[in-house]
Design an enzyme around this catalytic site. Structure first.
Site, mmCIF file in Angstrom:
data_model
loop_
_atom_site.group_PDB
_atom_site.id
_atom_site.type_symbol
_atom_site.label_atom_id
_atom_site.label_comp_id
_atom_site.label_asym_id
_atom_site.label_seq_id
_atom_site.Cartn_x
_atom_site.Cartn_y
_atom_site.Cartn_z
ATOM 1 C CE LYS A 25 -4.055 -2.219 0.715
ATOM 2 N NZ LYS A 25 -3.803 -3.643 0.987
HETATM 3 C C1 PLP Z 1 -4.612 -4.792 0.755
HETATM 4 C C2 PLP Z 1 -3.914 -6.085 0.824
HETATM 5 C C3 PLP Z 1 -4.228 -7.152 -0.035
HETATM 6 C C4 PLP Z 1 -5.366 -7.087 -1.007
HETATM 7 O O1 PLP Z 1 -5.197 -6.138 -1.998
HETATM 8 P P1 PLP Z 1 -6.447 -5.656 -2.867
HETATM 9 O O2 PLP Z 1 -5.951 -4.562 -3.698
HETATM 10 O O3 PLP Z 1 -7.467 -5.189 -1.862
HETATM 11 O O4 PLP Z 1 -6.954 -6.829 -3.615
HETATM 12 C C5 PLP Z 1 -3.459 -8.301 0.039
HETATM 13 N N1 PLP Z 1 -2.468 -8.427 0.929
HETATM 14 C C6 PLP Z 1 -2.146 -7.431 1.784
HETATM 15 C C7 PLP Z 1 -1.052 -7.655 2.757
HETATM 16 C C8 PLP Z 1 -2.847 -6.225 1.762
HETATM 17 O O5 PLP Z 1 -2.533 -5.248 2.609
#
Ligand code: PLP
Length: 462
Positions: free
Chosen positions: A110
């Protein structure tokens, strides 16, 4: 580049319009009106991740931000990553490579989007001398990434909703121990979907969201998807992929944002064979691909909490393509989902999705076993989300293909689960050594949009 809503409201919108709006007024998601076509061979000659990011992102922004300005913003955004190569790779065996996306300040993928979006917001806000209030729903990692990125911003307050008891301790503490006067972590007595609903309700309430100048940075915001496109290209460039063999990406998936960015890369000309939707027990996407029925189930609490999501919001963007970009059909399906909790697509639509996507659901037992096995065999520790990606990749792929598994978080974020699996405690992460000693500060609310609005009213940035 112009943007439109998947449900038809508004068109001819600029990047800046949709960055600040987040969600269209009709509840639809914004998408670009066309895909820029990129020459992969030309990209190969670029020297750095930042240069690559500039070439990929710029066509989506155009003159909204000048190319030189954008270049500066991108260079600064990735300066705080802990490794010089901001993405590192771990080849487990021939044709099986883990793509480590957790070298950012909050240890999950993120950070890629947040570290750049916040400066882009600030760029506009400073120019116009405005103050913004960001609202975000998080299944754990988005919140800490957004808070970390906003911390130093003079123009932005952030209100971050997370579901009570449904994120890891590490994730919660990352949000609740920063104390910035522009930071408001809010625990909601509900699920991630409840948090996401509150955000959508507030955004659609134009009177409220305009009065308090609110924007949202969930992955429903197009800009996040846009930024994540870059690492699909980067991965194949750095690994000198020749495309003589099929290239697959396996992506741990919750809200369908990260893997949808892979789909956009494919649409822009990156010759990906399959994008594998790797899910935990919250398997709405896996069921869809197998049956053609998209139906909302109950959320199950798992050891991969960042994917404990009942509705994959970004799926609406793919749905729009599967409906041949018909806003009326997309809109009808989404209204049906709202009312009947399900809709179905016809065979030709499902087959269109199956052309590029495959899917696999992975159980918590399999996750635990694979974390243990990977540690024993390769002396390498993976987090539960990555384990889902790896397991899905192995169960689907044959020995002919070259497989990349997106590692979405550092295992320390989920140490309870990981330590149980590997049978020993993990080393402390040096940047977070003090966090566990700090006092936590956050609001705790019922699942109520009005209560969140009250918190915003008394703390907004003006
Ligand atoms: C947010 C997240 C996901 C999922 O990603 P999306 O874009 O919501 O499909 C998977 N793994 C981790 C560790 C995350 O923080």
């Amino acid at each position: 580049m112009k943007y439109l809503s998947t449900r038809g409201a508004g068109n001819d919108l600029t990047f800046k319009n949709i960055l600040f709006a987040g969600l269209a007024s009709d509840g639809g998601l914004y998408v670009p009106e066309k895909w820029p076509v990129i020459d992969f061979n030309k990209l190969k000659s670029l020297n750095s991740y930042s240069d690559l990011a500039l070439e990929i992102i710029y066509p989506f922004i155009n003159n909204d931000i000048g190319k030189e300005e954008l270049k500066k913003l991108i260079n600064n955004a990735y300066a705080d990553f802990s490794k010089k190569d901001i993405i590192t790779f771990k080849m487990l065996k021939q044709k099986e490579t883990v793509v480590e996306l957790f070298n950012g300040p909050t240890l999950a993928f993120k950070d890629f989007a947040m570290q750049l979006i916040v400066p882009i917001f600030d760029y506009y806000l400073s120019k116009e001398n405005k103050k913004l209030n960001l609202i975000v729903a998080t299944s754990g990692d988005t919140g800490s990434a957004a808070i970390s990125a906003v911390q130093a911003s003079p123009n932005i307050n952030i209100f971050c909703l997370f579901p009570k008891g449904r994120i890891s301790k590490f994730q919660r503490k990352q949000m609740s121990t920063l104390y910035g006067k522009n930071i408001f972590p809010i625990e909601i007595d509900g699920t991630f979907d409840d948090c996401q609903n509150i955000v959508k309700t507030i955004l659609i309430d134009k009177v409220f969201s305009e009065e308090f100048y609110i924007a949202a940075v969930n992955s429903i915001n197009w800009s996040r998807v846009m930024i994540q496109i870059v690492y699909y290209f980067h991965t194949l460039i750095v690994n000198n992929v020749t495309f003589d063999e099929p290239i697959n990406f396996s992506v741990p998936t919750g809200n369908f944002g990260d893997i949808y960015a892979g789909y956009v890369a494919y649409k822009m000309g990156l010759p990906i064979n399959k994008l594998i939707i790797a899910t935990n027990e919250n398997d709405i996407l896996d069921r869809f691909l197998k049956t053609g029925v998209y139906s909302i189930g109950e959320v199950t609490k798992t050891t991969s909490p960042s994917m404990d999501i009942a509705i994959a919001s970004n799926f609406e963007r793919l749905l729009f393509d599967l409906c041949n970009k018909s806003t009326s059909e997309t809109s009808a399906k989404m209204i049906e989902l709202d009312e009947a909790k399900r809709f179905s697509l016809n065979n030709s639509q499902v087959n269109k999705a199956k052309n590029i996507f495959d899917s696999k659901k992975v159980s918590q037992e399999e996750v635990s076993k694979l974390i243990q096995e990977t540690y024993n065999k390769f002396n390498y520790i993976i987090d539960p989300h990555t384990a889902i990606g790896l397991s899905a990749s192995r169960s689907i792929n044959d020995s002919l293909s070259n497989n990349f598994i997106l590692s979405t978080a550092h295992p320390i974020k989920f140490s309870e689960t990981v330590e149980k699996a590997i049978g020993r405690s993990m080393d402390e992460h040096e940047e977070y050594a003090d966090m566990f000693k700090k006092e936590e500060k956050f609001y705790s609310l019922d699942n109520s949009t009005n209560k969140v609005k009250e918190i915003i009213k008394s703390n907004y940035n003006r």
